[in-house]
Motif scaffolding. Structure first.
Motif, PDB file in Angstrom:
ATOM      1  N   GLU A 424       0.828  -1.209   0.000  1.00 47.99           N
ATOM      2  CA  GLU A 424       0.000   0.000   0.000  1.00 47.99           C
ATOM      3  C   GLU A 424       0.861   1.257   0.000  1.00 47.99           C
ATOM      4  O   GLU A 424       0.539   2.253  -0.664  1.00 47.99           O
ATOM      5  CB  GLU A 424      -0.913  -0.020   1.235  1.00 47.99           C
ATOM      6  N   ARG A 425       1.949   1.185   0.729  1.00 43.88           N
ATOM      7  CA  ARG A 425       2.838   2.346   0.769  1.00 43.88           C
ATOM      8  C   ARG A 425       3.454   2.603  -0.603  1.00 43.88           C
ATOM      9  O   ARG A 425       3.594   3.761  -1.023  1.00 43.88           O
ATOM     10  CB  ARG A 425       3.935   2.104   1.798  1.00 43.88           C
ATOM     11  N   GLU A 431       1.299   7.135  -6.534  1.00 40.40           N
ATOM     12  CA  GLU A 431       0.321   8.208  -6.744  1.00 40.40           C
ATOM     13  C   GLU A 431       0.921   9.567  -6.406  1.00 40.40           C
ATOM     14  O   GLU A 431       0.666  10.567  -7.095  1.00 40.40           O
ATOM     15  CB  GLU A 431      -0.922   7.939  -5.887  1.00 40.40           C
ATOM     16  N   LEU A 432       1.705   9.596  -5.332  1.00 42.25           N
ATOM     17  CA  LEU A 432       2.347  10.851  -4.961  1.00 42.25           C
ATOM     18  C   LEU A 432       3.314  11.333  -6.040  1.00 42.25           C
ATOM     19  O   LEU A 432       3.380  12.524  -6.351  1.00 42.25           O
ATOM     20  CB  LEU A 432       3.080  10.667  -3.628  1.00 42.25           C
ATOM     21  N   ASP A 433       4.022  10.400  -6.663  1.00 38.61           N
ATOM     22  CA  ASP A 433       4.929  10.775  -7.752  1.00 38.61           C
ATOM     23  C   ASP A 433       4.157  11.346  -8.933  1.00 38.61           C
ATOM     24  O   ASP A 433       4.592  12.336  -9.560  1.00 38.61           O
ATOM     25  CB  ASP A 433       5.747   9.551  -8.183  1.00 38.61           C
ATOM     26  N   GLU A 434       2.998  10.738  -9.258  1.00 37.14           N
ATOM     27  CA  GLU A 434       2.181  11.259 -10.357  1.00 37.14           C
ATOM     28  C   GLU A 434       1.673  12.662 -10.042  1.00 37.14           C
ATOM     29  O   GLU A 434       1.652  13.543 -10.911  1.00 37.14           O
ATOM     30  CB  GLU A 434       1.006  10.313 -10.621  1.00 37.14           C
TER      31      GLU A 434
END
Length: 498
Positions: A424-425, A431-434
């Motif tokens: 999950e991490r 997602e954070l990179d996107e």
């Protein structure tokens, strides 16, 4: 048959390991310390249990307080007999009952001497763990390490050295263990002694009271293998400049454990995988002697011949055995608290000091009850050890195993949870990179828009008007040119669309 059954003695029953008949015959009046008069060694039932390995009968006799220190005419106790016969479980049972394992026979030999002379390395390990003394000397001045070297017991010799036995001691005639090994022609033991000795020249040049060195003793008793080995060793000592020949880089790499260098030399064809050095040793010899397991395994997987012998007649397996490299030996196919006496001494001192004190009747009752409780707990502990020796499992053992399984299951569940959290991490990180990429893209667009806005605002207005005036004049001049050419007059109309 009935007469034969009645004629059986307690010693016969113990040899057969028949506990039920042992209980019956003792109940009829037989003594647990009865001496076998028909035997020259005058064994007691406990001696016979040690001799035959009758573990269950030994447990029962010890429960009946049989004499553990009863000596034979040669001074052998049941522990001596068990050490001679190699019955490790019987030795452990006697140790559990606090037998004195350092008792000496008529030749001042302990149980450890006996186990070493007969090559029972498992018994040696049990005795060492039980507190056997490494430094007791017999009538010849031999410690157990001398006995192992004299009889050629390599496993026992390695075990003793591992536990701190000294190879530099001398006996009553000035011999070292190396003298005895060379005199009896035990080449593996001699090689091991030399391999673990720092000052090899001093070892080779040591002389006994008759002036003999290990080599001269080997020559006197015609031990050719030892003589050849010692000759080669002396030559290496006399020619140190040739002892390590750099013409064999693969051997040096195998000796030092440099697997990548060995791979490079062999895969590029610089050396052959079975190349020998000036002493006939291959790469496998070097790796096996130093315990470099990865190199040895790689050599075997790539087709190295492990049966080749060096000039001293040793295969890689022999070298691994000599240096005690058990893991390498397994790959090549070859196939252990002191301080109890101090504690007892302190306990006895405390008892003596307490006896000097005057106790009230109530305190004496509590003291007797506590002593009885300690004795019962000790007997229970011995009974549990006996039960486990016979292959039994107690309820507390099952509870401990169940607790270990439950703990292992919890660890497994925690590992799965950690793995889920890790996945999950990683998803959230992706997602954070996107999001970061999108923010950077929008920031670039906003900056470009701001740059254009600033550029438009900063343009000078005069240039704009002059540009419009020139454009208008050019448009007005065109009809005039047409007028001159055609002679027709055009009238421009002002309209909302113009």
């Amino acid at each position: 048959m009935h007469l034969e059954h009645l004629a059986r003695t307690i010693h016969d029953i113990v040899r057969e390991n028949n506990v039920k008949d042992l209980e019956l015959i003792v109940g009829r009046g037989a003594s647990v310390n009865d001496i076998d008069i028909q035997n020259d060694d005058k064994f007691t039932p406990l001696h016979w249990a040690s001799h035959a390995g009758s573990l269950e009968c030994m447990h029962w006799l010890l429960w009946q307080s049989a004499n553990m220190d009863a000596p034979t005419p040669k001074g052998w106790t049941p522990a001596h007999i068990a050490a001679i016969r190699g019955h490790d479980a019987c030795v452990q049972a006697l140790i559990n009952n606090n037998v004195n394992i350092n008792t000496r026979d008529r030749r001042n030999q302990t149980c450890l001497h006996m186990a070493c002379s007969h090559g029972n390395s498992f018994v040696v390990h049990t005795l060492l763990r039980g507190g056997a003394d490494l430094n007791y000397q017999d009538v010849n001045g031999w410690t157990p390490v001398f006995t192992a070297a004299y009889h050629g017991r390599l496993g026992c010799l390695q075990m003793l050295v591992k536990w701190g036995a000294k190879l530099s001691d001398v006996d009553n005639e000035g011999n070292t263990p190396a003298h005895l090994a060379a005199m009896e022609g035990h080449l593996p033991c001699l090689k091991f002694i030399i391999s673990v000795t720092r000052d090899i020249p001093a070892l080779l040049g040591a002389r006994n009271d008759q002036g003999d060195t290990p080599k001269s003793l080997a020559e006197q008793f015609f031990k050719e293998s030892c003589c050849k080995y010692l000759d080669a060793l002396e030559w290496e000592q006399d020619h140190p400049e040739q002892a390590e020949n750099l013409a064999f880089p693969a051997h040096v790499a195998a000796y030092n454990g440099d697997l990548e260098h060995v791979k490079l030399l062999i895969e590029q064809g610089v050396v052959n995988i079975n190349e020998r050095d000036e002493h006939g040793a291959t790469l496998a010899h070097k790796a096996a002697g130093q315990g470099h397991l990865e190199i040895l395994q790689w050599l075997i997987e790539n087709g190295a011949t492990i049966d080749l012998t060096s000039e001293s007649g040793e295969t890689p397996k022999d070298v691994a055995r000599r240096y005690g490299q058990l893991a390498c030996l397994k790959i090549l196919g070859g196939g252990a608290e002191k301080g109890d006496g101090t504690q007892h001494g302190h306990a006895n001192d405390s008892k003596r000091s307490s006896e000097h004190k005057r106790l009230t009747p109530k305190e004496e009752e509590r003291r007797r009850a506590k002593t009885k409780l300690d004795d019962l707990l000790k007997q229970i502990d011995i009974a549990k050890k006996n039960f486990r020796q016979l292959g039994g499992h107690l309820d507390e053992d099952e509870q401990r195993e169940a607790l270990e399984k439950e703990t292992h299951k919890k660890f497994h569940d925690y590992d799965r949870q950690l793995e889920y959290v890790r996945v999950e991490r990683e998803k959230l990180q992706a997602e954070l990179d996107e999001c970061r990429k999108e923010i950077i893209h929008l920031t670039n667009i906003l900056r470009s828009y701001e740059d254009r806005t600033v550029y438009v605002q900063q343009r000078p207005p005069s240039r704009t008007r002059s540009h419009k005036t020139k454009k208008t004049s050019s448009v007005v001049n065109k009809p005039r040119r047409v007028e001159k050419q055609t002679g027709v007059v055009f009238v421009r109309r002002n309209s909302l669309n113009s």
